[in-house]
Design a protein around this motif. Structure first.
Motif, PDB file in Angstrom:
ATOM      1  N   ASN A  68     -53.760  25.047  13.510  1.00 30.72           N
ATOM      2  CA  ASN A  68     -53.632  23.648  13.091  1.00 30.72           C
ATOM      3  C   ASN A  68     -53.455  23.482  11.583  1.00 30.72           C
ATOM      4  O   ASN A  68     -53.746  22.429  11.025  1.00 30.72           O
ATOM      5  N   LEU A  69     -52.942  24.517  10.929  1.00 29.53           N
ATOM      6  CA  LEU A  69     -52.691  24.431   9.494  1.00 29.53           C
ATOM      7  C   LEU A  69     -51.618  23.388   9.197  1.00 29.53           C
ATOM      8  O   LEU A  69     -51.700  22.632   8.225  1.00 29.53           O
ATOM      9  N   ILE A  70     -50.594  23.329  10.056  1.00 31.73           N
ATOM     10  CA  ILE A  70     -49.495  22.386   9.877  1.00 31.73           C
ATOM     11  C   ILE A  70     -49.673  21.225  10.848  1.00 31.73           C
ATOM     12  O   ILE A  70     -49.867  21.427  12.043  1.00 31.73           O
ATOM     13  N   LYS A  71     -49.604  20.018  10.320  1.00 31.51           N
ATOM     14  CA  LYS A  71     -49.676  18.824  11.160  1.00 31.51           C
ATOM     15  C   LYS A  71     -48.272  18.499  11.668  1.00 31.51           C
ATOM     16  O   LYS A  71     -47.341  18.345  10.887  1.00 31.51           O
ATOM     17  N   SER A  72     -48.144  18.403  12.963  1.00 31.00           N
ATOM     18  CA  SER A  72     -46.822  18.221  13.559  1.00 31.00           C
ATOM     19  C   SER A  72     -46.149  16.940  13.078  1.00 31.00           C
ATOM     20  O   SER A  72     -44.929  16.890  12.924  1.00 31.00           O
ATOM     21  N   GLU A  73     -46.932  15.893  12.813  1.00 33.14           N
ATOM     22  CA  GLU A  73     -46.325  14.628  12.379  1.00 33.14           C
ATOM     23  C   GLU A  73     -45.724  14.699  10.981  1.00 33.14           C
ATOM     24  O   GLU A  73     -44.939  13.836  10.574  1.00 33.14           O
ATOM     25  N   ASP A  74     -46.071  15.768  10.229  1.00 30.81           N
ATOM     26  CA  ASP A  74     -45.524  15.930   8.873  1.00 30.81           C
ATOM     27  C   ASP A  74     -44.141  16.567   8.864  1.00 30.81           C
ATOM     28  O   ASP A  74     -43.472  16.575   7.825  1.00 30.81           O
ATOM     29  N   ILE A  75     -43.723  17.126   9.997  1.00 31.54           N
ATOM     30  CA  ILE A  75     -42.429  17.815  10.049  1.00 31.54           C
ATOM     31  C   ILE A  75     -41.296  16.827   9.796  1.00 31.54           C
ATOM     32  O   ILE A  75     -41.223  15.760  10.411  1.00 31.54           O
ATOM     33  N   LYS A  76     -40.407  17.204   8.906  1.00 29.09           N
ATOM     34  CA  LYS A  76     -39.264  16.371   8.536  1.00 29.09           C
ATOM     35  C   LYS A  76     -38.234  16.336   9.664  1.00 29.09           C
ATOM     36  O   LYS A  76     -38.047  17.328  10.382  1.00 29.09           O
ATOM     37  N   GLU A  77     -37.555  15.214   9.806  1.00 29.92           N
ATOM     38  CA  GLU A  77     -36.482  15.095  10.792  1.00 29.92           C
ATOM     39  C   GLU A  77     -35.407  16.148  10.522  1.00 29.92           C
ATOM     40  O   GLU A  77     -34.900  16.279   9.414  1.00 29.92           O
ATOM     41  N   GLY A  78     -35.063  16.945  11.549  1.00 27.03           N
ATOM     42  CA  GLY A  78     -34.032  17.962  11.420  1.00 27.03           C
ATOM     43  C   GLY A  78     -34.471  19.242  10.746  1.00 27.03           C
ATOM     44  O   GLY A  78     -33.641  20.107  10.435  1.00 27.03           O
ATOM     45  N   ALA A  79     -35.777  19.406  10.543  1.00 25.19           N
ATOM     46  CA  ALA A  79     -36.291  20.607   9.869  1.00 25.19           C
ATOM     47  C   ALA A  79     -36.240  21.818  10.800  1.00 25.19           C
ATOM     48  O   ALA A  79     -36.127  21.696  12.023  1.00 25.19           O
TER      49      ALA A  79
ATOM     50  N   MET B 264     -32.785  16.545  19.649  1.00 22.61           N
ATOM     51  CA  MET B 264     -33.347  17.498  20.626  1.00 22.61           C
ATOM     52  C   MET B 264     -33.744  18.780  19.906  1.00 22.61           C
ATOM     53  O   MET B 264     -32.912  19.422  19.265  1.00 22.61           O
ATOM     54  N   THR B 265     -34.998  19.144  20.003  1.00 28.01           N
ATOM     55  CA  THR B 265     -35.481  20.365  19.370  1.00 28.01           C
ATOM     56  C   THR B 265     -35.132  21.584  20.221  1.00 28.01           C
ATOM     57  O   THR B 265     -35.350  21.588  21.429  1.00 28.01           O
ATOM     58  N   LYS B 266     -34.598  22.607  19.568  1.00 24.82           N
ATOM     59  CA  LYS B 266     -34.264  23.844  20.268  1.00 24.82           C
ATOM     60  C   LYS B 266     -35.312  24.906  19.951  1.00 24.82           C
ATOM     61  O   LYS B 266     -35.601  25.169  18.781  1.00 24.82           O
ATOM     62  N   ILE B 267     -35.880  25.483  20.993  1.00 22.87           N
ATOM     63  CA  ILE B 267     -36.824  26.584  20.816  1.00 22.87           C
ATOM     64  C   ILE B 267     -36.016  27.869  20.692  1.00 22.87           C
ATOM     65  O   ILE B 267     -35.259  28.221  21.599  1.00 22.87           O
ATOM     66  N   ILE B 268     -36.149  28.534  19.574  1.00 27.51           N
ATOM     67  CA  ILE B 268     -35.345  29.736  19.341  1.00 27.51           C
ATOM     68  C   ILE B 268     -36.174  30.999  19.573  1.00 27.51           C
ATOM     69  O   ILE B 268     -37.391  31.007  19.394  1.00 27.51           O
ATOM     70  N   ASP B 269     -35.489  32.039  20.002  1.00 27.10           N
ATOM     71  CA  ASP B 269     -36.124  33.355  20.117  1.00 27.10           C
ATOM     72  C   ASP B 269     -35.163  34.387  19.554  1.00 27.10           C
ATOM     73  O   ASP B 269     -34.076  34.061  19.102  1.00 27.10           O
TER      74      ASP B 269
ATOM     75  N   SER C  27     -42.151  18.688  21.222  1.00 29.09           N
ATOM     76  CA  SER C  27     -42.181  17.470  22.023  1.00 29.09           C
ATOM     77  C   SER C  27     -41.843  16.234  21.208  1.00 29.09           C
ATOM     78  O   SER C  27     -41.397  15.222  21.753  1.00 29.09           O
ATOM     79  N   LEU C  28     -42.032  16.301  19.895  1.00 25.32           N
ATOM     80  CA  LEU C  28     -41.701  15.159  19.045  1.00 25.32           C
ATOM     81  C   LEU C  28     -40.193  14.964  18.924  1.00 25.32           C
ATOM     82  O   LEU C  28     -39.723  13.867  18.658  1.00 25.32           O
ATOM     83  N   GLY C  29     -39.439  16.066  19.092  1.00 29.61           N
ATOM     84  CA  GLY C  29     -37.988  15.980  19.019  1.00 29.61           C
ATOM     85  C   GLY C  29     -37.449  15.792  17.617  1.00 29.61           C
ATOM     86  O   GLY C  29     -36.281  15.450  17.437  1.00 29.61           O
ATOM     87  N   LYS C  30     -38.285  15.986  16.611  1.00 33.79           N
ATOM     88  CA  LYS C  30     -37.859  15.780  15.224  1.00 33.79           C
ATOM     89  C   LYS C  30     -37.203  17.032  14.642  1.00 33.79           C
ATOM     90  O   LYS C  30     -36.176  16.960  13.968  1.00 33.79           O
ATOM     91  N   ALA C  31     -37.828  18.174  14.878  1.00 32.37           N
ATOM     92  CA  ALA C  31     -37.321  19.427  14.309  1.00 32.37           C
ATOM     93  C   ALA C  31     -36.020  19.831  15.000  1.00 32.37           C
ATOM     94  O   ALA C  31     -35.818  19.564  16.190  1.00 32.37           O
ATOM     95  N   LYS C  32     -35.150  20.488  14.245  1.00 29.02           N
ATOM     96  CA  LYS C  32     -33.909  21.000  14.826  1.00 29.02           C
ATOM     97  C   LYS C  32     -34.167  22.295  15.572  1.00 29.02           C
ATOM     98  O   LYS C  32     -33.706  22.493  16.695  1.00 29.02           O
ATOM     99  N   PHE C  33     -34.907  23.211  14.917  1.00 28.69           N
ATOM    100  CA  PHE C  33     -35.273  24.489  15.516  1.00 28.69           C
ATOM    101  C   PHE C  33     -36.764  24.733  15.332  1.00 28.69           C
ATOM    102  O   PHE C  33     -37.324  24.442  14.275  1.00 28.69           O
ATOM    103  N   VAL C  34     -37.401  25.276  16.346  1.00 30.24           N
ATOM    104  CA  VAL C  34     -38.787  25.741  16.256  1.00 30.24           C
ATOM    105  C   VAL C  34     -38.844  27.110  16.916  1.00 30.24           C
ATOM    106  O   VAL C  34     -38.313  27.306  18.006  1.00 30.24           O
ATOM    107  N   SER C  35     -39.471  28.068  16.248  1.00 27.37           N
ATOM    108  CA  SER C  35     -39.525  29.425  16.797  1.00 27.37           C
ATOM    109  C   SER C  35     -40.446  29.491  18.007  1.00 27.37           C
ATOM    110  O   SER C  35     -41.459  28.781  18.089  1.00 27.37           O
TER     111      SER C  35
END
Length: 285
Positions: free
Chosen positions: A212-223, A1-6, A248-256
């Motif tokens: 779109n500089l970063i492709k979401s599918e390239d994000i590492k699991e737990g990044a 589950m990705t957590k949106i941080i602020d 929405s991919l649920g791969k990243a641990k935290f996203v700002s």
């Protein structure tokens, strides 16, 4: 589950501490600590950023003064304010960008390191490169590090990718991450095969501002993915990657978060810099 941080809770907690420190400084120096923002531009974004700095600075108990110049100003006009701050030991920043006819570089260099609230002076950058970044550092990198530490992101031994090479954000952020034991990769908007670097990274910090500089599918699991750069699409300011898609991919641990995150943390760190300058200039422990 990705957590949106602020940065809201972190900054509120820090402001509470800053208020106490500023009250102590006020008792020692016999007056409310001042902070001066020089705005030599008609840039709308500048006005918005300054409004946030006034709000947070006054919340912490600072006397925040904005010196606004119009487009008929010259270098000497701005330099007079800078020299006043140097002489009276008043922390100051020159809000960037400035009017194009001004010599911004020489004006920035005229700000003594002991009143440089932005932390851009070569003395502070030199200290960072020597591993000493606990006191003063450029506000945006300092804010990013604060966020990582607040959310207990493990930096030591992790692969950190910083996309951006600016003197005020990308470069000092690289040094600050290395100071904390990260294995550092530095890239920029023109890096070939950026996606392969993103796939390797445990921490991705984008400081470019290119949609779109970063492709979401390239994000590492737990990044951990932090956005600093921004751009405008249809007049609306957005971060330089699609936070919602990555989340929405649920791969990243935290996203700002797009709002109330790195920008708010930057202002918070700026206030911290102001406090540290008063401590240094008035020998306050």
């Amino acid at each position: 589950m990705t957590k949106i941080i602020d940065a809201i809770q972190m900054c509120d907690e820090k402001i509470f501490t800053y208020k106490k420190e500023i009250e102590e400084i006020k008792k020692i120096i016999g007056k409310t600590p001042r902070f001066i923002i020089i705005n030599a531009s008609n840039d709308e974004a500048n006005a918005r950023y300054i409004k946030g700095k006034i709000k947070e600075g006054e919340k912490a108990g600072l006397d925040v003064e904005v010196v606004k110049f119009e487009d008929d100003c010259n270098n000497e006009d701005v330099l007079n304010i800078i020299n006043k701050c140097n002489k009276e030991k008043i922390p100051v920043i020159l809000q960037l960008p400035t009017f194009k006819h001004l010599d911004t570089e020489s004006l920035m260099k005229a700000i003594n390191y002991n009143v440089d609230a932005d932390g851009f002076a070569r003395e502070w950058i030199g200290e960072i490169n020597l591993g000493n970044d606990k006191v003063l550092a450029p506000a945006t990198p300092k804010g990013v590090i604060s966020l990582l530490e607040y959310y207990n992101v493990d930096i030591q031994g992790k692969v950190a990718l910083v996309i951006g090479k600016s003197n005020h954000v990308g470069k000092p952020l690289c040094s600050m991450l290395m100071n904390r034991g990260a294995t550092l990769i530095n890239a920029n908007s023109k890096t070939s095969d950026l996606s392969s670097l993103v796939k390797m990274a445990d921490i991705v910090i984008s400081c470019v501002g290119k949609q779109n500089l970063i492709k979401s599918e390239d994000i590492k699991e737990g990044a951990v993915v932090i956005g600093v750069g921004f751009t405008y699409v249809n007049g609306k300011q957005i971060l330089d990657f699609d936070v919602d898609e990555i989340a929405s991919l649920g791969k990243a641990k935290f996203v700002s978060n797009r709002i109330n995150c790195t920008g708010k943390a930057t202002i918070n760190s700026l206030i911290d810099n102001v406090i540290e300058l008063y401590k240094m200039n008035f020998n306050i422990k």
